[in-house]
Scaffold this motif. Structure first.
Motif, PDB file in Angstrom:
ATOM      1  N   SER A   1      32.856  39.788  47.861  1.00  0.00           N
ATOM      2  CA  SER A   1      33.613  40.471  48.911  1.00  0.00           C
ATOM      3  C   SER A   1      33.210  39.930  50.285  1.00  0.00           C
ATOM      4  O   SER A   1      34.037  39.826  51.189  1.00  0.00           O
ATOM      5  CB  SER A   1      33.330  41.979  48.874  1.00  0.00           C
TER       6      SER A   1
ATOM      7  N   GLY B   1      43.194  37.787  42.129  1.00  0.00           N
ATOM      8  CA  GLY B   1      43.245  37.813  40.664  1.00  0.00           C
ATOM      9  C   GLY B   1      41.898  37.580  40.019  1.00  0.00           C
ATOM     10  O   GLY B   1      40.842  37.805  40.621  1.00  0.00           O
ATOM     11  N   LEU B   2      41.947  37.097  38.781  1.00  0.00           N
ATOM     12  CA  LEU B   2      40.717  36.940  37.999  1.00  0.00           C
ATOM     13  C   LEU B   2      39.888  35.765  38.489  1.00  0.00           C
ATOM     14  O   LEU B   2      40.413  34.669  38.699  1.00  0.00           O
ATOM     15  CB  LEU B   2      41.061  36.735  36.516  1.00  0.00           C
ATOM     16  N   VAL B   3      38.599  35.990  38.566  1.00  0.00           N
ATOM     17  CA  VAL B   3      37.700  34.943  39.041  1.00  0.00           C
ATOM     18  C   VAL B   3      37.676  33.757  38.076  1.00  0.00           C
ATOM     19  O   VAL B   3      37.550  32.612  38.486  1.00  0.00           O
ATOM     20  CB  VAL B   3      36.292  35.516  39.350  1.00  0.00           C
TER      21      VAL B   3
ATOM     22  N   ARG C   1      26.319  34.017  40.919  1.00  0.00           N
ATOM     23  CA  ARG C   1      26.110  35.377  41.415  1.00  0.00           C
ATOM     24  C   ARG C   1      24.650  35.501  41.821  1.00  0.00           C
ATOM     25  O   ARG C   1      23.766  34.956  41.164  1.00  0.00           O
ATOM     26  CB  ARG C   1      26.440  36.417  40.327  1.00  0.00           C
TER      27      ARG C   1
HETATM   28  O1  PNS Z   1      30.566  40.982  46.311  1.00  0.00           O
HETATM   29  P1  PNS Z   1      31.047  41.778  45.159  1.00  0.00           P
HETATM   30  O2  PNS Z   1      31.941  42.895  45.618  1.00  0.00           O
HETATM   31  O3  PNS Z   1      29.939  42.246  44.260  1.00  0.00           O
HETATM   32  O4  PNS Z   1      31.976  40.778  44.269  1.00  0.00           O
HETATM   33  C1  PNS Z   1      32.619  41.218  43.110  1.00  0.00           C
HETATM   34  C2  PNS Z   1      33.585  40.157  42.592  1.00  0.00           C
HETATM   35  C3  PNS Z   1      34.565  39.723  43.685  1.00  0.00           C
HETATM   36  C4  PNS Z   1      32.813  38.937  42.150  1.00  0.00           C
HETATM   37  C5  PNS Z   1      34.326  40.733  41.365  1.00  0.00           C
HETATM   38  O5  PNS Z   1      34.903  41.967  41.732  1.00  0.00           O
HETATM   39  C6  PNS Z   1      35.444  39.831  40.852  1.00  0.00           C
HETATM   40  O6  PNS Z   1      35.174  38.824  40.260  1.00  0.00           O
HETATM   41  N1  PNS Z   1      36.703  40.210  41.127  1.00  0.00           N
HETATM   42  C7  PNS Z   1      37.864  39.439  40.723  1.00  0.00           C
HETATM   43  C8  PNS Z   1      38.589  40.112  39.585  1.00  0.00           C
HETATM   44  C9  PNS Z   1      37.944  39.761  38.251  1.00  0.00           C
HETATM   45  O7  PNS Z   1      37.894  38.621  37.844  1.00  0.00           O
HETATM   46  N2  PNS Z   1      37.437  40.780  37.573  1.00  0.00           N
HETATM   47  C10 PNS Z   1      36.826  40.582  36.281  1.00  0.00           C
HETATM   48  C11 PNS Z   1      35.320  40.413  36.376  1.00  0.00           C
HETATM   49  S1  PNS Z   1      34.696  41.582  35.292  1.00  0.00           S
END
Ligand code: PNS
Length: 181
Positions: free
Chosen positions: A14, A83-85, A99
């Protein structure tokens, strides 16, 4: 001649706002990967961010330009993603999702996320980097909480972040009030 493939890593988050802990993780990631892409999540579903995605990008870029942060600007970029990472990682041909890991309290959420990401895409690895012990208690949310009430955050964030956070809260500062009977 054997040419090694350039390794690309995504560092998603974020970043509302970027902290010294994040910078520490990016520095460590640069020691391992050829190229690091900082991915700023566009739609924060559960919370209202302090900064818009555009503001977060411009703050991060400003921090990266400062030579005192000791990053290699040629091997780093920042952009928003939706969307999805794992899909974002696939699109960017990234081999890893970085991370930062602080204390044990991070472990459960991170573990759950990493397993889900692996389920969704087995070609990208989650890589956890320990933050320096100085930043164990630093988080974007605690910084916002302190700054909201006028506390000093200068040791926890880069200079451009400190300035932009102060500006944000300047008009809305809530002062502590003693409850009288
Ligand atoms: O800095 P943060 O808020 O801890 O980051 C969280 C983040 C952005 C890495 C996570 O929410 C994310 O990957 N969001 C994208 C949607 C996704 O892929 N979700 C599935 C992961 S379980």
């Amino acid at each position: 001649m054997i040419t090694r493939k350039r390794t690309i890593a995504i560092y998603p988050g974020s970043f509302d706002p970027l902290t010294n802990g994040h910078l520490d993780v990016i520095r460590r990631a640069q020691e391992i990967f050829d190229h690091v892409i900082v991915g700023v999540l566009n739609n924060l579903s559960k919370k209202t961010p302090l900064f818009s995605p555009e503001e977060r990008i411009s703050i991060i870029k400003e921090c990266f330009e400062d030579p005192s942060v000791e990053l290699d600007p040629a091997r780093i970029e920042v952009e928003t993603f939706d969307g999805l990472v794992v899909e974002y990682a696939r699109m960017k041909k990234a081999v890893a999702i970085i991370r930062g890991m602080r204390a044990l309290s991070d472990f459960e959420t991170e573990f759950q996320m990493a397993l889900m990401n692996r389920e969704l895409n087995r070609e990208v690895q989650s890589v956890f980097l320990m933050t320096g012990s100085r930043w164990i208690f630093t988080s974007s949310s605690i910084i916002k909480e302190v700054a909201r009430f006028g506390g000093d955050i200068s040791d926890m964030v880069p200079k451009p972040v400190e300035r932009r956070v102060k500006e944000k809260f300047a008009q809305t500062r809530e002062r502590p009030v003693a409850n009288s009977k």
